[in-house]
Design a protein around this motif. Structure first.
Motif, PDB file in Angstrom:
ATOM      1  N   THR A  45      20.397 -21.118   7.209  1.00  0.00           N
ATOM      2  CA  THR A  45      21.596 -20.848   6.219  1.00  0.00           C
ATOM      3  C   THR A  45      21.716 -18.917   6.716  1.00  0.00           C
ATOM      4  O   THR A  45      22.808 -18.957   6.661  1.00  0.00           O
ATOM      5  N   GLY A  46      21.215 -18.023   7.314  1.00  0.00           N
ATOM      6  CA  GLY A  46      21.413 -16.813   7.140  1.00  0.00           C
ATOM      7  C   GLY A  46      22.260 -16.743   8.521  1.00  0.00           C
ATOM      8  O   GLY A  46      23.303 -15.806   8.647  1.00  0.00           O
ATOM      9  N   ASP A  47      21.228 -17.408   9.568  1.00  0.00           N
ATOM     10  CA  ASP A  47      22.379 -18.123  10.848  1.00  0.00           C
ATOM     11  C   ASP A  47      24.086 -17.989  10.572  1.00  0.00           C
ATOM     12  O   ASP A  47      25.029 -17.990  11.641  1.00  0.00           O
ATOM     13  N   PHE A  48      23.639 -19.046   9.940  1.00  0.00           N
ATOM     14  CA  PHE A  48      25.384 -19.859  10.460  1.00  0.00           C
ATOM     15  C   PHE A  48      26.035 -18.566   9.607  1.00  0.00           C
ATOM     16  O   PHE A  48      27.633 -18.839   9.580  1.00  0.00           O
ATOM     17  N   VAL A  49      25.874 -18.425   8.366  1.00  0.00           N
ATOM     18  CA  VAL A  49      26.716 -17.511   7.995  1.00  0.00           C
ATOM     19  C   VAL A  49      26.699 -15.982   8.604  1.00  0.00           C
ATOM     20  O   VAL A  49      27.906 -15.381   8.854  1.00  0.00           O
ATOM     21  N   ALA A  50      25.843 -15.703   8.972  1.00  0.00           N
ATOM     22  CA  ALA A  50      26.370 -14.375  10.063  1.00  0.00           C
ATOM     23  C   ALA A  50      27.229 -14.963  11.679  1.00  0.00           C
ATOM     24  O   ALA A  50      28.384 -13.818  11.998  1.00  0.00           O
ATOM     25  N   LEU A  51      27.223 -15.949  11.702  1.00  0.00           N
ATOM     26  CA  LEU A  51      27.819 -16.613  12.913  1.00  0.00           C
ATOM     27  C   LEU A  51      29.417 -17.135  11.860  1.00  0.00           C
ATOM     28  O   LEU A  51      30.445 -16.471  13.418  1.00  0.00           O
ATOM     29  N   GLY A  52      28.820 -17.273  10.943  1.00  0.00           N
ATOM     30  CA  GLY A  52      30.245 -17.376  10.712  1.00  0.00           C
ATOM     31  C   GLY A  52      31.977 -15.990  10.217  1.00  0.00           C
ATOM     32  O   GLY A  52      32.387 -15.560  10.515  1.00  0.00           O
ATOM     33  N   THR A  53      31.192 -15.017   9.659  1.00  0.00           N
ATOM     34  CA  THR A  53      31.167 -13.746   9.718  1.00  0.00           C
ATOM     35  C   THR A  53      32.096 -13.185  10.600  1.00  0.00           C
ATOM     36  O   THR A  53      32.758 -11.964  11.102  1.00  0.00           O
ATOM     37  N   ALA A 250      29.514 -22.114   6.476  1.00  0.00           N
ATOM     38  CA  ALA A 250      31.084 -21.545   6.250  1.00  0.00           C
ATOM     39  C   ALA A 250      31.482 -21.142   4.795  1.00  0.00           C
ATOM     40  O   ALA A 250      32.432 -19.827   5.512  1.00  0.00           O
ATOM     41  N   TYR A 251      31.702 -21.895   3.785  1.00  0.00           N
ATOM     42  CA  TYR A 251      32.553 -21.648   3.037  1.00  0.00           C
ATOM     43  C   TYR A 251      32.582 -20.108   2.876  1.00  0.00           C
ATOM     44  O   TYR A 251      33.083 -19.498   2.373  1.00  0.00           O
ATOM     45  N   ALA A 252      31.167 -19.489   2.159  1.00  0.00           N
ATOM     46  CA  ALA A 252      30.902 -18.101   2.264  1.00  0.00           C
ATOM     47  C   ALA A 252      31.616 -17.166   3.417  1.00  0.00           C
ATOM     48  O   ALA A 252      31.744 -16.376   2.896  1.00  0.00           O
ATOM     49  N   ALA A 253      31.119 -17.936   4.545  1.00  0.00           N
ATOM     50  CA  ALA A 253      31.102 -16.624   5.340  1.00  0.00           C
ATOM     51  C   ALA A 253      33.706 -16.420   5.631  1.00  0.00           C
ATOM     52  O   ALA A 253      33.575 -15.340   5.221  1.00  0.00           O
ATOM     53  N   GLY A 254      33.883 -17.621   5.215  1.00  0.00           N
ATOM     54  CA  GLY A 254      35.905 -17.446   4.902  1.00  0.00           C
ATOM     55  C   GLY A 254      36.037 -17.085   3.733  1.00  0.00           C
ATOM     56  O   GLY A 254      36.594 -16.340   3.687  1.00  0.00           O
ATOM     57  N   PHE A 255      35.191 -16.993   2.167  1.00  0.00           N
ATOM     58  CA  PHE A 255      35.600 -16.117   1.200  1.00  0.00           C
ATOM     59  C   PHE A 255      34.829 -15.160   1.555  1.00  0.00           C
ATOM     60  O   PHE A 255      35.832 -13.694   0.916  1.00  0.00           O
ATOM     61  N   LEU A 256      33.973 -14.547   2.139  1.00  0.00           N
ATOM     62  CA  LEU A 256      33.652 -13.078   2.135  1.00  0.00           C
ATOM     63  C   LEU A 256      34.626 -12.273   3.314  1.00  0.00           C
ATOM     64  O   LEU A 256      35.418 -11.197   3.032  1.00  0.00           O
ATOM     65  N   PHE A 257      35.319 -12.957   4.070  1.00  0.00           N
ATOM     66  CA  PHE A 257      36.373 -12.719   5.178  1.00  0.00           C
ATOM     67  C   PHE A 257      37.881 -12.535   4.083  1.00  0.00           C
ATOM     68  O   PHE A 257      38.339 -11.278   4.619  1.00  0.00           O
ATOM     69  N   GLY A 258      37.982 -13.115   3.248  1.00  0.00           N
ATOM     70  CA  GLY A 258      39.081 -12.971   2.304  1.00  0.00           C
ATOM     71  C   GLY A 258      39.219 -11.324   1.757  1.00  0.00           C
ATOM     72  O   GLY A 258      39.806 -10.646   1.502  1.00  0.00           O
TER      73      GLY A 258
END
Length: 303
Positions: A45-53, A250-258
């Motif tokens: 999970t942490g790897d994928f959030v980091a990848l997404g952001t 990925a959802y979390a990364a997109g939300f944080l980007f916004g």
């Protein structure tokens, strides 16, 4: 003074072994012959959030405990190859591992090796303080080290997000994360009353926004503005759905980007929906996230 990082991701580094199965739940049998087969790759999970952001152009740094083992080498290579900065703290028990059973429809069952995580695990306070001082926002995984890092992040004045995954709304282990984060993501899968749980998180904690994800049914957003949760429909993926692994991250990364771009919460949720849909088109054995240009183009097309 400007920050060196937009997002500091704490915890959630590890390795998954992907096993494709003919159906879920998997009926008992002495053996199965499976295709496309079995593959081990870095990415929890942490790897994928980091990848997404990072893929969305946010300056990202990841810190977690890793072992001096082959699994740790995979995680280190994952970050190195994608240009994601990583601070590793040595974990004598070894790098975290899991086995993911993936069905033909993309559904996933994860089996986590809990021997690689200890209640005594800690991230060095001086390291956390140093990285927090250089960051705008922190996303914390629900692992032991991160619970103890939360006060340090608050002390540094960072906004914090977390993903409670399949919390049942009752397990006290999750409460420090639920009540100590400004943005809370949670799957509705195990919640008997998702709306009541979302309201309780807002009432008891510091959260400004709570998001309950519901797979193909989209997600629900509740903020301190009050009222009923806003339903955000799922976005139709641009390709076949092959795996749901990493969709929540990925959802979390997109939300944080916004959020870090100054968008209102409902717009952030749309960003999250688009990023999550893209993740469902990526095979479990691959590691790919939507980029900024694609995300913004798809959001514009939906607006």
């Amino acid at each position: 003074m400007s920050s060196s990082y937009d997002v500091l991701v704490l915890g959630g580094a590890g390795v998954d072994t992907i096993v494709y199965v003919p159906e879920l739940p998997l009926p008992y049998a002495d053996s199965y012959k499976i295709r496309p087969g079995i593959e081990t790759r870095a990415g929890q999970t942490g790897d994928f959030v980091a990848l997404g952001t990072s893929s969305l152009g946010l300056r990202t740094h990841h810190i977690d405990l890793l072992g001096d083992d082959e699994a740790g080498d995979l995680v280190r290579a994952f970050h190195r190859d994608r240009g994601i900065e990583l601070t590793e703290v040595r974990q004598p028990a070894g790098t975290k591992r899991a086995v993911n059973l993936v069905g033909p429809d993309g559904r996933r069952l994860s089996l986590y090796d809990d021997t690689r995580s200890q209640e005594s695990d800690r991230l060095p306070e001086d390291l956390v303080r140093k990285l927090a001082a250089a960051s705008r926002h922190a996303h914390v995984s629900i692992t032991y080290p991160c619970a103890f890092a939360l006060p340090l992040l608050h002390e540094a004045g960072l906004t914090v997000s977390t993903d409670l995954h399949d919390w049942d709304g009752e397990n006290p282990y999750h409460e420090p994360f639920a009540y100590g984060s400004d943005v809370v993501f949670v799957s509705s899968t195990a919640l008997s009353d998702p709306v009541a749980t979302m309201r309780r998180v807002l009432e008891r904690g510091r959260a400004e926004a709570v998001v309950a994800t519901a797979g193909a049914d989209g997600s629900y957003l509740l903020t301190r503005a009050g009222g009923d949760p806003l339903h955000v429909p799922a976005v139709a993926p641009r390709g076949p759905v092959v795996d749901s692994n990493g969709a929540g991250d990925a959802y979390a990364a997109g939300f944080l980007f916004g959020r870090l771009s100054g968008e209102p919460p409902e717009r952030c949720a749309l960003y999250g929906a688009v990023a999550g849909a893209h993740a469902c088109t990526v095979p479990a054995t691959a590691s790919e996230a939507v980029d900024r240009a694609t995300l913004l183009a798809e959001v514009a097309a939906l607006s």
